[in-house]
Design a protein around this motif. Structure first.
Motif, mmCIF file in Angstrom:
data_model
loop_
_atom_site.group_PDB
_atom_site.id
_atom_site.type_symbol
_atom_site.label_atom_id
_atom_site.label_comp_id
_atom_site.label_asym_id
_atom_site.label_seq_id
_atom_site.Cartn_x
_atom_site.Cartn_y
_atom_site.Cartn_z
ATOM 1 N N UNK A 71 37.973 48.226 41.891
ATOM 2 C CA UNK A 71 39.002 48.550 40.908
ATOM 3 C C UNK A 71 38.384 48.451 39.524
ATOM 4 N N UNK A 72 38.799 49.317 38.616
ATOM 5 C CA UNK A 72 38.325 49.154 37.236
ATOM 6 C C UNK A 72 39.516 48.997 36.318
ATOM 7 N N UNK A 73 39.383 48.091 35.367
ATOM 8 C CA UNK A 73 40.431 47.818 34.388
ATOM 9 C C UNK A 73 40.464 48.947 33.360
ATOM 10 N N UNK A 76 37.420 49.571 31.382
ATOM 11 C CA UNK A 76 36.213 49.976 32.095
ATOM 12 C C UNK A 76 35.549 48.863 32.895
ATOM 13 N N UNK A 77 36.030 47.624 32.773
ATOM 14 C CA UNK A 77 35.468 46.510 33.540
ATOM 15 C C UNK A 77 35.668 46.772 35.032
ATOM 16 N N UNK A 78 34.569 46.715 35.795
ATOM 17 C CA UNK A 78 34.653 46.967 37.231
ATOM 18 C C UNK A 78 34.749 45.659 38.002
ATOM 19 N N UNK A 79 35.655 45.668 38.989
ATOM 20 C CA UNK A 79 35.937 44.480 39.793
ATOM 21 C C UNK A 79 35.882 44.833 41.270
ATOM 22 N N UNK A 80 35.705 43.800 42.079
ATOM 23 C CA UNK A 80 35.790 43.933 43.520
ATOM 24 C C UNK A 80 36.561 42.728 44.030
ATOM 25 N N UNK A 81 37.510 42.956 44.934
ATOM 26 C CA UNK A 81 38.276 41.837 45.448
ATOM 27 C C UNK A 81 39.407 42.296 46.347
ATOM 28 N N UNK A 96 34.123 40.134 38.807
ATOM 29 C CA UNK A 96 33.583 41.141 37.896
ATOM 30 C C UNK A 96 32.187 41.543 38.365
ATOM 31 N N UNK A 97 31.907 42.831 38.346
ATOM 32 C CA UNK A 97 30.585 43.305 38.760
ATOM 33 C C UNK A 97 29.536 43.024 37.697
#
Length: 132
Positions: A71-73, A76-81, A96-97
């Motif tokens: 998912x990206x905020x 543009x911050x990319x996350x995984x979870x 956060x990646x």
């Protein structure tokens, strides 16, 4: 399910501080605090379809409880979870990646509101939504 429906942002608590902790620049924080976010949630068992519409972007996310996804905020911050269900609360744990730090998020129905809580680096923020 209780989460189903369309929810429109009503008010924020400590949201700019949270965005600052996340590393969002001042201009984006000012704009983000007034994003007019609308969330539409459809739940079918363990599967969720979430549409987010704001001044900045419109996205659609599909996820299954307990299954990791990317998912990206809005910044543009990319996350995984993954999201899980704990009692009547949706609990999300995302990494956060870019720096490996954890963002916790919860969604719960309190009275007639959807309350979304974020916790990052000790900074907590709440966003309150009304059905709309």
């Amino acid at each position: 399910m209780a989460f189903n429906g369309t929810w429109k942002i009503d008010r924020n608590e400590n949201y700019e501080k949270f965005m600052e902790a996340m590393g969002v620049g001042m201009m984006k924080r000012k704009l983000g605090a007034h994003d007019n976010l609308k969330i539409t949630i459809q739940q079918d068992g363990d599967k969720f379809n979430v549409k987010e519409a704001s001044n900045f972007r419109n996205i659609e996310i599909e996820f299954t409880l307990g299954v990791n996804f990317e998912y990206s905020l809005a910044d543009g911050t990319e996350l995984s979870g993954a999201w899980t269900l704990e009692g009547n609360k949706l609990v999300g744990t995302f990494t956060r990646k870019d720096n490996g730090k954890v963002l916790k998020a919860t969604r719960e129905i309190v009275g007639d509101e959807l309350v979304q809580t974020y916790l990052y680096e000790g900074v907590e923020s709440k966003r309150y939504f009304k059905r709309g």
